[in-house]
Design a protein around this motif. Structure first.
Motif: not given
Length: 122
Positions: A60-62, A75-77, A86-93
């Motif tokens: 796990f990356k966490s 999204p799973d990651n 604190r904040t995860v930015f999910l690049i929209d695909h």
């Protein structure tokens, strides 16, 4: 100091100057096999990415964090990372649409959105 994890598996090619001008420590976390270290580092160099550390992990990356910010496209990651970031930015695909996300996972279309968000917080 701000930690920033960047995923390097199938990376989105941003304007590298945006990432390079983000404040704090920039760490890249990838699931790529360590045998691809040279190729990965060469790709990052060829695309003008600067970073402080790169992690090749098989889990796990966490486990690498915690992070203040993390940029991800899986999204799973992103959901896993939301537990210690604190904040995860999910690049929209197309492949990560219609997924319920925790409140600290922010969907973004452009790297400039990430830059603006972080600059506002500082």
């Amino acid at each position: 100091m701000y930690d920033l994890g960047i995923t390097a598996k199938n990376p989105v090619i941003p304007k590298s100057h945006i990432m390079n001008n983000l404040p704090g420590v920039r760490e890249i976390v990838t699931h790529r096999n360590i045998m691809f270290r040279d190729v990965t580092e060469q790709w990052l160099s060829n695309n003008s990415f600067t970073y402080d550390k790169i992690h090749f992990i098989d889990g796990f990356k966490s486990m690498v964090g915690p992070f203040d910010y993390f940029i991800e496209d899986c999204p799973d990651n992103a959901i896993d990372l939301s537990q210690n970031t604190r904040t995860v930015f999910l690049i929209d695909h197309i492949y990560n649409k219609n997924i319920k996300l925790p409140s600290n996972v922010i969907r973004v279309k452009e790297w400039s959105e990430i830059h603006s968000f972080i600059k506002k917080e500082l």
